[in-house]
Motif scaffolding. Structure first.
Motif, PDB file in Angstrom:
ATOM      1  N   ILE A  79       0.839  -1.213  -0.006  1.00  0.00           N
ATOM      2  CA  ILE A  79       0.073   0.020   0.012  1.00  0.00           C
ATOM      3  C   ILE A  79       0.881   1.226   0.088  1.00  0.00           C
ATOM      4  CG2 ILE A  79      -1.753   1.521   1.329  1.00  0.00           C
ATOM      5  CD1 ILE A  79      -2.615  -1.417   2.481  1.00  0.00           C
ATOM      6  N   ASP A  80       0.568   2.069  -1.184  1.00  0.00           N
ATOM      7  CA  ASP A  80       1.334   3.324  -1.115  1.00  0.00           C
ATOM      8  C   ASP A  80       0.512   4.092  -1.910  1.00  0.00           C
ATOM      9  OD1 ASP A  80       3.321   5.220  -1.404  1.00  0.00           O
ATOM     10  OD2 ASP A  80       4.516   3.998  -2.761  1.00  0.00           O
ATOM     11  N   SER A  81       0.110   5.345  -1.475  1.00  0.00           N
ATOM     12  CA  SER A  81      -0.605   6.357  -2.030  1.00  0.00           C
ATOM     13  C   SER A  81       0.034   6.887  -3.420  1.00  0.00           C
ATOM     14  CB  SER A  81      -1.273   7.191  -1.155  1.00  0.00           C
ATOM     15  OG  SER A  81       0.026   8.014  -0.672  1.00  0.00           O
ATOM     16  N   SER A  82       1.447   7.027  -3.677  1.00  0.00           N
ATOM     17  CA  SER A  82       1.932   7.353  -4.751  1.00  0.00           C
ATOM     18  C   SER A  82       1.733   6.653  -5.769  1.00  0.00           C
ATOM     19  CB  SER A  82       3.636   7.646  -4.415  1.00  0.00           C
ATOM     20  OG  SER A  82       4.138   6.456  -4.234  1.00  0.00           O
ATOM     21  N   LYS A  83       2.062   7.143  -7.305  1.00  0.00           N
ATOM     22  CA  LYS A  83       1.936   6.089  -8.136  1.00  0.00           C
ATOM     23  C   LYS A  83       3.122   5.304  -8.446  1.00  0.00           C
ATOM     24  CE  LYS A  83      -1.640   8.689 -10.290  1.00  0.00           C
ATOM     25  NZ  LYS A  83      -2.980   7.882 -10.008  1.00  0.00           N
ATOM     26  N   LYS A  84       4.276   5.308  -7.620  1.00  0.00           N
ATOM     27  CA  LYS A  84       5.420   4.659  -7.790  1.00  0.00           C
ATOM     28  C   LYS A  84       5.458   3.150  -7.649  1.00  0.00           C
ATOM     29  CE  LYS A  84       8.167   8.940  -7.356  1.00  0.00           C
ATOM     30  NZ  LYS A  84       8.916   9.476  -6.349  1.00  0.00           N
ATOM     31  N   LEU A  85       6.150   2.449  -8.311  1.00  0.00           N
ATOM     32  CA  LEU A  85       6.092   0.992  -7.805  1.00  0.00           C
ATOM     33  C   LEU A  85       7.558   0.545  -7.282  1.00  0.00           C
ATOM     34  CD1 LEU A  85       4.003  -0.717 -10.734  1.00  0.00           C
ATOM     35  CD2 LEU A  85       3.385  -0.417  -8.244  1.00  0.00           C
ATOM     36  N   SER A  86       7.813  -0.063  -6.467  1.00  0.00           N
ATOM     37  CA  SER A  86       9.080  -0.354  -5.815  1.00  0.00           C
ATOM     38  C   SER A  86       9.115  -1.675  -5.504  1.00  0.00           C
ATOM     39  CB  SER A  86       9.560   0.475  -4.884  1.00  0.00           C
ATOM     40  OG  SER A  86       8.806   0.418  -3.806  1.00  0.00           O
ATOM     41  N   LYS A  87      10.424  -2.585  -5.159  1.00  0.00           N
ATOM     42  CA  LYS A  87      10.485  -3.871  -4.753  1.00  0.00           C
ATOM     43  C   LYS A  87       9.865  -3.804  -3.258  1.00  0.00           C
ATOM     44  CE  LYS A  87      13.806  -5.521  -8.090  1.00  0.00           C
ATOM     45  NZ  LYS A  87      14.942  -6.334  -8.153  1.00  0.00           N
ATOM     46  N   THR A  88       9.982  -2.865  -2.570  1.00  0.00           N
ATOM     47  CA  THR A  88       9.622  -2.984  -1.258  1.00  0.00           C
ATOM     48  C   THR A  88       8.041  -3.223  -1.056  1.00  0.00           C
ATOM     49  OG1 THR A  88       9.390  -0.509  -1.068  1.00  0.00           O
ATOM     50  CG2 THR A  88      11.431  -1.355  -0.488  1.00  0.00           C
ATOM     51  N   LEU A  89       7.302  -2.799  -2.268  1.00  0.00           N
ATOM     52  CA  LEU A  89       5.875  -2.934  -2.013  1.00  0.00           C
ATOM     53  C   LEU A  89       5.417  -4.508  -2.388  1.00  0.00           C
ATOM     54  CD1 LEU A  89       4.662   0.267  -3.972  1.00  0.00           C
ATOM     55  CD2 LEU A  89       4.612  -0.363  -1.620  1.00  0.00           C
ATOM     56  N   LEU A  90       6.497  -5.356  -2.902  1.00  0.00           N
ATOM     57  CA  LEU A  90       6.019  -6.634  -3.239  1.00  0.00           C
ATOM     58  C   LEU A  90       6.258  -7.614  -2.297  1.00  0.00           C
ATOM     59  CD1 LEU A  90       8.252  -6.868  -6.452  1.00  0.00           C
ATOM     60  CD2 LEU A  90       5.886  -6.727  -6.346  1.00  0.00           C
ATOM     61  N   ASP A  91       5.443  -8.713  -2.235  1.00  0.00           N
ATOM     62  CA  ASP A  91       5.242  -9.785  -1.320  1.00  0.00           C
ATOM     63  C   ASP A  91       5.152 -10.832  -2.383  1.00  0.00           C
ATOM     64  OD1 ASP A  91       4.919 -11.805   0.290  1.00  0.00           O
ATOM     65  OD2 ASP A  91       3.546 -10.927   1.758  1.00  0.00           O
ATOM     66  N   ARG A  92       5.791 -11.218  -3.234  1.00  0.00           N
ATOM     67  CA  ARG A  92       5.629 -11.885  -4.475  1.00  0.00           C
ATOM     68  C   ARG A  92       5.283 -13.399  -4.194  1.00  0.00           C
ATOM     69  NH1 ARG A  92       3.717 -10.419  -8.297  1.00  0.00           N
ATOM     70  NH2 ARG A  92       5.288  -8.691  -8.547  1.00  0.00           N
ATOM     71  N   GLU A  93       5.684 -13.947  -2.956  1.00  0.00           N
ATOM     72  CA  GLU A  93       5.201 -15.285  -2.683  1.00  0.00           C
ATOM     73  C   GLU A  93       3.736 -15.562  -2.283  1.00  0.00           C
ATOM     74  OE1 GLU A  93       6.102 -18.619   0.587  1.00  0.00           O
ATOM     75  OE2 GLU A  93       7.976 -17.755  -0.314  1.00  0.00           O
ATOM     76  N   THR A  94       3.139 -14.517  -1.709  1.00  0.00           N
ATOM     77  CA  THR A  94       2.132 -14.490  -1.295  1.00  0.00           C
ATOM     78  C   THR A  94       1.212 -14.074  -2.216  1.00  0.00           C
ATOM     79  OG1 THR A  94       2.640 -13.875   1.135  1.00  0.00           O
ATOM     80  CG2 THR A  94       0.400 -13.563   0.526  1.00  0.00           C
ATOM     81  N   GLU A  95       1.534 -12.957  -2.986  1.00  0.00           N
ATOM     82  CA  GLU A  95       0.565 -12.341  -4.145  1.00  0.00           C
ATOM     83  C   GLU A  95       0.312 -13.454  -5.190  1.00  0.00           C
ATOM     84  OE1 GLU A  95       2.499  -8.106  -3.546  1.00  0.00           O
ATOM     85  OE2 GLU A  95       3.338  -9.434  -5.116  1.00  0.00           O
ATOM     86  N   ASP A  96       1.321 -14.206  -5.479  1.00  0.00           N
ATOM     87  CA  ASP A  96       1.389 -15.245  -6.485  1.00  0.00           C
ATOM     88  C   ASP A  96       0.354 -16.571  -6.020  1.00  0.00           C
ATOM     89  OD1 ASP A  96       2.871 -13.938  -7.957  1.00  0.00           O
ATOM     90  OD2 ASP A  96       4.723 -15.257  -7.708  1.00  0.00           O
ATOM     91  N   GLU A  97       0.448 -16.900  -4.870  1.00  0.00           N
ATOM     92  CA  GLU A  97      -0.256 -17.950  -4.338  1.00  0.00           C
ATOM     93  C   GLU A  97      -1.938 -17.579  -4.138  1.00  0.00           C
ATOM     94  OE1 GLU A  97      -1.033 -21.788  -3.388  1.00  0.00           O
ATOM     95  OE2 GLU A  97       1.042 -20.914  -3.844  1.00  0.00           O
ATOM     96  N   LEU A  98      -2.158 -16.348  -3.733  1.00  0.00           N
ATOM     97  CA  LEU A  98      -3.488 -15.839  -3.804  1.00  0.00           C
ATOM     98  C   LEU A  98      -4.122 -15.777  -4.980  1.00  0.00           C
ATOM     99  CD1 LEU A  98      -3.247 -13.298  -0.777  1.00  0.00           C
ATOM    100  CD2 LEU A  98      -4.515 -15.418  -0.971  1.00  0.00           C
ATOM    101  N   LEU A  99      -3.378 -15.234  -5.937  1.00  0.00           N
ATOM    102  CA  LEU A  99      -3.796 -15.068  -7.385  1.00  0.00           C
ATOM    103  C   LEU A  99      -4.255 -16.395  -7.963  1.00  0.00           C
ATOM    104  CD1 LEU A  99      -4.328 -12.915  -9.591  1.00  0.00           C
ATOM    105  CD2 LEU A  99      -1.982 -13.037 -10.296  1.00  0.00           C
TER     106      LEU A  99
END
Length: 116
Positions: A79-99
């Motif tokens: 969660i970040d209100s800016s439009k920027k994406l960074s690796k700190t916003l990722l939780d790739r393992e959980t995101e992929d499993e839930l998807l």
């Protein structure tokens, strides 16, 4: 005069530290009715009660499609209100499993890619 009452059930799946919102599900029909899965880039807010512009547009479109709810899965959960994406916003393992779980749910009748 006719009075209509609608109850919307909100479910938000968050990380323990509330820095990641993995899923947002809103339903207003009876249990086990068809819903839409919406895949978005990232969440704007943590709340399941607040309506940011994206949530409002998704909900209005789902109503027009005559579904009884939707589930939003984020490609990036941080969660970040800016439009920027960074690796700190990722939780790739959980995101992929839930998807994977979302895309295999039997009450999902349609998948929509939400981009703006």
């Amino acid at each position: 005069m006719k009075v209509e009452t609608h109850t919307i059930k909100n479910e938000v799946f968050l990380s323990d530290d509330r820095n990641n919102r993995y899923l947002l599900q809103r339903t207003w029909g009876s249990e086990n009715q068809a819903i839409v899965a919406v895949i978005t880039l990232k969440p704007v807010s943590v709340s399941g009660v607040e309506n940011d512009l994206t949530a409002m547009l998704i909900q209005n479109h789902v109503v027009e499609m005559r579904y009884q709810g939707y589930l939003v899965a984020n490609l990036v959960s941080g969660i970040d209100s800016s439009k920027k994406l960074s690796k700190t916003l990722l939780d790739r393992e959980t995101e992929d499993e839930l998807l994977k779980e979302v895309l295999n749910k039997k009450d999902i009748q349609q998948i929509v890619i939400g981009c703006g």
